[in-house]
Every structure is written in structure tokens, then in C-alpha cells.
Design an enzyme around this catalytic site. Structure first.
Site, mmCIF file in Angstrom:
data_model
loop_
_atom_site.group_PDB
_atom_site.id
_atom_site.type_symbol
_atom_site.label_atom_id
_atom_site.label_comp_id
_atom_site.label_asym_id
_atom_site.label_seq_id
_atom_site.Cartn_x
_atom_site.Cartn_y
_atom_site.Cartn_z
ATOM 1 N N ARG A 170 0.822 -1.200 0.000
ATOM 2 C CA ARG A 170 0.000 0.000 0.000
ATOM 3 C C ARG A 170 0.867 1.265 0.000
ATOM 4 N NH1 ARG A 170 -5.233 0.068 2.023
ATOM 5 N NH2 ARG A 170 -4.809 1.899 3.297
ATOM 6 N N ARG A 247 -9.301 -6.500 13.202
ATOM 7 C CA ARG A 247 -8.433 -5.772 14.105
ATOM 8 C C ARG A 247 -9.257 -4.621 14.665
ATOM 9 N NH1 ARG A 247 -4.781 -6.912 17.444
ATOM 10 N NH2 ARG A 247 -3.083 -5.427 17.597
ATOM 11 N N GLU A 298 -3.869 6.433 18.809
ATOM 12 C CA GLU A 298 -4.563 5.288 18.230
ATOM 13 C C GLU A 298 -3.895 3.997 18.705
ATOM 14 O OE1 GLU A 298 -5.536 5.971 14.090
ATOM 15 O OE2 GLU A 298 -5.216 3.853 13.668
ATOM 16 N N TYR A 346 -9.916 -4.786 2.695
ATOM 17 C CA TYR A 346 -9.198 -3.595 3.177
ATOM 18 C C TYR A 346 -9.374 -2.467 2.153
ATOM 19 C CZ TYR A 346 -5.158 -1.282 5.510
ATOM 20 O OH TYR A 346 -4.323 -0.431 6.187
ATOM 21 N N ASP A 348 -10.090 1.290 0.704
ATOM 22 C CA ASP A 348 -10.010 2.717 0.984
ATOM 23 C C ASP A 348 -11.328 3.366 0.561
ATOM 24 O OD1 ASP A 348 -7.442 2.637 2.003
ATOM 25 O OD2 ASP A 348 -6.507 2.917 0.043
HETATM 26 N N1 UDP Z 1 3.325 0.825 7.804
HETATM 27 C C1 UDP Z 1 4.540 0.760 8.424
HETATM 28 N N2 UDP Z 1 5.070 1.875 8.984
HETATM 29 C C2 UDP Z 1 4.428 3.071 8.939
HETATM 30 C C3 UDP Z 1 3.179 3.136 8.286
HETATM 31 C C4 UDP Z 1 2.646 1.994 7.738
HETATM 32 O O1 UDP Z 1 5.156 -0.295 8.492
HETATM 33 O O2 UDP Z 1 4.940 4.054 9.479
HETATM 34 C C5 UDP Z 1 2.767 -0.431 7.222
HETATM 35 C C6 UDP Z 1 1.907 -1.190 8.225
HETATM 36 O O3 UDP Z 1 2.128 -2.564 7.982
HETATM 37 C C7 UDP Z 1 0.516 -0.804 7.825
HETATM 38 C C8 UDP Z 1 0.644 -0.716 6.318
HETATM 39 O O4 UDP Z 1 1.956 -0.167 6.121
HETATM 40 O O5 UDP Z 1 -0.427 -1.762 8.226
HETATM 41 C C9 UDP Z 1 -0.391 0.138 5.626
HETATM 42 O O6 UDP Z 1 -0.352 1.434 6.167
HETATM 43 P P1 UDP Z 1 -1.506 2.496 5.885
HETATM 44 O O7 UDP Z 1 -1.013 3.817 6.344
HETATM 45 O O8 UDP Z 1 -1.961 2.354 4.488
HETATM 46 O O9 UDP Z 1 -2.631 1.983 6.903
HETATM 47 P P2 UDP Z 1 -4.038 2.639 7.324
HETATM 48 O O10 UDP Z 1 -3.909 4.113 7.186
HETATM 49 O O11 UDP Z 1 -5.070 2.006 6.430
HETATM 50 O O12 UDP Z 1 -4.188 2.197 8.750
#
Ligand code: UDP
Length: 365
Positions: A170, A247, A298, A346, A348
Site C-alpha cells: 500500500r 483488528r 490510536e 481492506y 479505501d
Molecule cells: N506501515 C509501516 N510503517 C508506517 C506506516 C505503515 O510499516 O509508518 C505499514 C503497516 O504494515 C501498515 C501498512 O503499512 O499496516 C499500511 O499502512 P496504511 O497507512 O496504508 O494503513 P491505514 O492508514 O489504512 O491504517
């Protein structure tokens, strides 16, 4: 029957469908078990600040049709998501780009960054089969260790070796100095807040709050010809094949008597010790200048029955179970399952709208 459609859930999927159905002369009833409309994009408005009550929502899409679609309901500001990662006090730009690489290794050119990453990713020689292997083969071991491992394991409550590789895909990896978290062509936060969008979508449509579809209606209800169901698919079937895993999240919001707490809307805490993954400072989504600020920590949680389900856990075990539920769902001729929970996906926001518009097309046109 009183209605053409009974729509369970007033989030984006249900609201887009209801809006389009009404436009085509269909009579809709939208029910939601919460005491407000909007699902997880709902915001609370305090001291002039929109607080993203169910986690940060930043709209982004490359689909012009979807972008034009949402722009009917609100104008969007020019917010660009550029979160910052905090690893035990060390600050790095996200997503992984030249700013990140330069801070990590004291280098300045894409060639230097590539050389380091290429060397580090030698650790993985096979086709990546889990998130850890995928991450290392994209950005090498240093970035994996400081910016991915801790965050991901907190977020999902599982080892990176037990998570599907697609989750990390992603995030963009760029050899340019560009801190835009998304690759999408269009991005922004709706001016006036997300609630306005849902309110406009549902204008003139019957809505019943505090009404849980699974409790208030039985399967052979006589109120509507068809049901659009956006709740959890396993819950609809009363968990007869077992539970899908989700989750959960816990949010801790504070009002602070200061103008600017962290200088950015989203700060990710990528170490493994702190129990929260990120702090959101809501005002920065809308460039707020208020004298006070609201921040939300969070905390990812193990999800238990009866709690809000935020993320589907799309690992092999859960996917297999979902496929079985999907078979049951396909047999329910008068029910359409949609959205993140209805499709265990999942999604968006833009993809939810896209999928609702596709259903509208096949159902109504
Ligand atoms: N992720 C990470 N480090 C970060 C941000 C994201 O490793 O600082 C990884 C983590 O596995 C996460 C995934 O990237 O579940 C997707 O992140 P995203 O920001 O897309 O998640 P969301 O905003 O949907 O919670």
C-alpha cells in the site's frame, strides 16, 4: 412493500447506494446501529475542529469519476498527507523516499540510496511470501527494522512473517524527494468535514439510527424488496461457519490548550514499546489556526465480539473462511453485501465509492 431498498449501514457504501437509488425514484430506508450517520468517516466538531472519531480519513483517488462524484457533495481542500515517523525520537519522513533515505544513511543521491537498499535486500532471494520478506525486498533491512517492523506488529498484533505481503505494498517507495504518502492524482479533505458529504447524500431519505439491522429485522422482513447490507458478513449469518478475525482500535482523544502540538496531522510511532501506532492532530487536516488543539492516540486492539471491527485480517485462514461466507451470501438473492465489512476487504474510501457505483450500475441502470 413500503421500500424498494433497506440499507443496513450509513457509511460511504450505503449512503452512495441510497443517494443513487433515490435519484432513480427508488424508495430507501437507511438504518444504522450507531447514533449517527456516516460510519467511520463521521467527525465530531469541537472548538472549530473536525475530529476524525474513527481514525484519520484522508481522501485520495486516481479515479476521475470517483473524484468528480465526491466533489458534488463538498469542495476539497489541498491537504497532502505527509506523515512523519518517530522511531524512539528519531524523525523520518514517510512514505519511504529520498528524505527518509538521506536521514537514515546520510546520503544525498538516488544512486547511493539504491546501492544501500540493493545490498540490504540480498537478504531475501526468494519471491516474498510474507510482509517481512516483502518489506525487506522493497526497502532493505534498516528501514524495515526502524520504520516497519514495530509499527506493523503493533498494528496487526501478529509477526510480520505471519502477515500477507500486500499490506506493505500500500505504501509507495520513491527515489525522489517527495513526502506525499499517496501516489494518487487527487487528494484532499472535504471543506466543512466529512459529515456534510453523508448528510447531502442522505438528504430526503428515511434514516433510522440506533437500529441494528441484525436485531431489528428478520431475514424475511416485509418492509423492502431488497437489502443492501454493509455490516460484517459473518455477523449477518450469525457466525454459523465461525468467526472472521478483525483488528480493533481504541482512540484516546485529548484537548490541549496550545495551538500546535506536533506540527503535522499524522505522526507514526514505529518502535515496538509504545502501545499506540500514531497520534493524529486533527486541526492540521484543515490548516486550523484555533488557539486549542485535539490529539488522538490510536491503540490497535485485539478485536472481540461486540466491538467495532476496523480492519479485516486478510490472511489465508480468514480468506478461506470468507470465501465460504461469500458462497452463502451469493445464495441470498435479495441481499447485496458491500463495503469493508460486507466484503471483508481492506478498502479505501475511493474504492468503496467505486464499488457502490458499480453495484448501482448493475442494480439500477
Ligand atoms: N506501515 C509501516 N510503517 C508506517 C506506516 C505503515 O510499516 O509508518 C505499514 C503497516 O504494515 C501498515 C501498512 O503499512 O499496516 C499500511 O499502512 P496504511 O497507512 O496504508 O494503513 P491505514 O492508514 O489504512 O491504517
Amino acid at each position: 412493500m413500503k421500500y424498494d431498498y433497506l440499507i443496513a449501514g450509513s457509511g460511504l457504501f450505503g449512503s452512495v447506494f441510497a443517494h443513487e437509488a433515490k435519484k432513480q425514484g427508488k424508495k430507501c430506508l437507511v438504518v444504522d446501529r450507531r447514533n449517527h450517520i456516516g460510519g467511520n468517516i463521521y467527525c465530531e466538531h469541537k472548538d472549530g475542529i473536525n475530529i476524525h472519531k474513527y481514525g484519520a480519513h484522508i481522501f485520495h483517488t486516481s479515479n476521475k469519476k470517483v473524484w468528480d462524484y465526491v466533489n458534488q457533495f463538498a469542495e476539497f481542500n489541498n491537504y497532502i498527507n505527509s506523515p512523519v515517523a518517530n522511531y524512539n525520537g528519531e524523525i523520518y519522513n514517510l512514505p519511504f523516499n529520498m528524505n527518509t533515505f538521506s536521514k537514515m544513511w546520510g546520503i544525498s543521491t538516488p544512486q547511493q540510496a539504491e546501492a544501500i537498499i540493493n545490498e540490504q535486500k540480498q537478504a531475501i532471494t526468494n519471491q516474498p511470501k510474507n510482509l517481512e520478506e516483502q518489506a525487506i525486498s522493497l526497502v532493505g533491512t534498516d528501514i524495515y527494522t526502524k520504520l516497519i517492523k514495530g509499527y506493523t506488529e503493533k498494528q496487526w498484533g501478529r509477526k510480520c512473517t505471519e502477515l500477507p505481503a500486500f499490506i506493505i505494498k500500500r505504501l509507495p517507495v520513491r527515489y525522489t524527494y517527495d513526502n506525499n504518502y499517496f501516489n494518487d492524482r487527487y487528494q484532499g479533505i472535504p471543506i466543512g468535514g466529512y459529515n456534510k458529504i453523508i448528510e447531502k447524500m442522505l438528504e430526503g431519505i428515511d434514516v433510522e439510527l440506533n437500529c441494528d439491522y441484525n436485531i431489528c429485522f428478520d431475514k424475511d422482513q416485509k418492509i423492502a424488496e431488497k437489502v443492501i447490507y454493509t455490516g460484517a458478513i459473518d455477523e449477518y449469518f450469525n457466525y454459523q461457519l465461525g468467526h472472521l478475525e478483525y483488528r480493533g482500535l481504541k482512540f484516546e482523544t485529548e484537548r490541549l490548550e496550545q495551538e500546535n502540538y506536533q506540527g503535522v496531522a499524522v505522526m507514526n510511532f514505529t518502535d515496538s514499546k509504545r502501545p499506540y501506532t500514531r497520534i493524529i492532530e486533527h486541526k492540521h487536516f484543515e490548516f486550523g489556526k484555533q488557539p486549542v488543539t485535539y490529539i488522538t492516540k490510536e491503540y490497535p486492539q485485539d478485536w472481540k465480539l461486540g466491538e467495532e471491527a476496523y480492519y479485516p485480517v486478510n490472511d489465508d485462514k480468514n480468506q478461506e473462511l470468507y470465501v465460504k461466507y461469500k458462497e452463502l451470501a451469493d445464495k441470498e438473492k435479495n441481499v447485496i453485501f458491500g463495503g469493508r465489512l460486507g466484503e471483508y476487504k481492506y478498502y479505501d474510501m475511493d474504492k468503496v465509492i467505486e464499488s457502490a457505483l458499480n453495484i448501482v450500475e448493475s442494480e439500477l441502470d
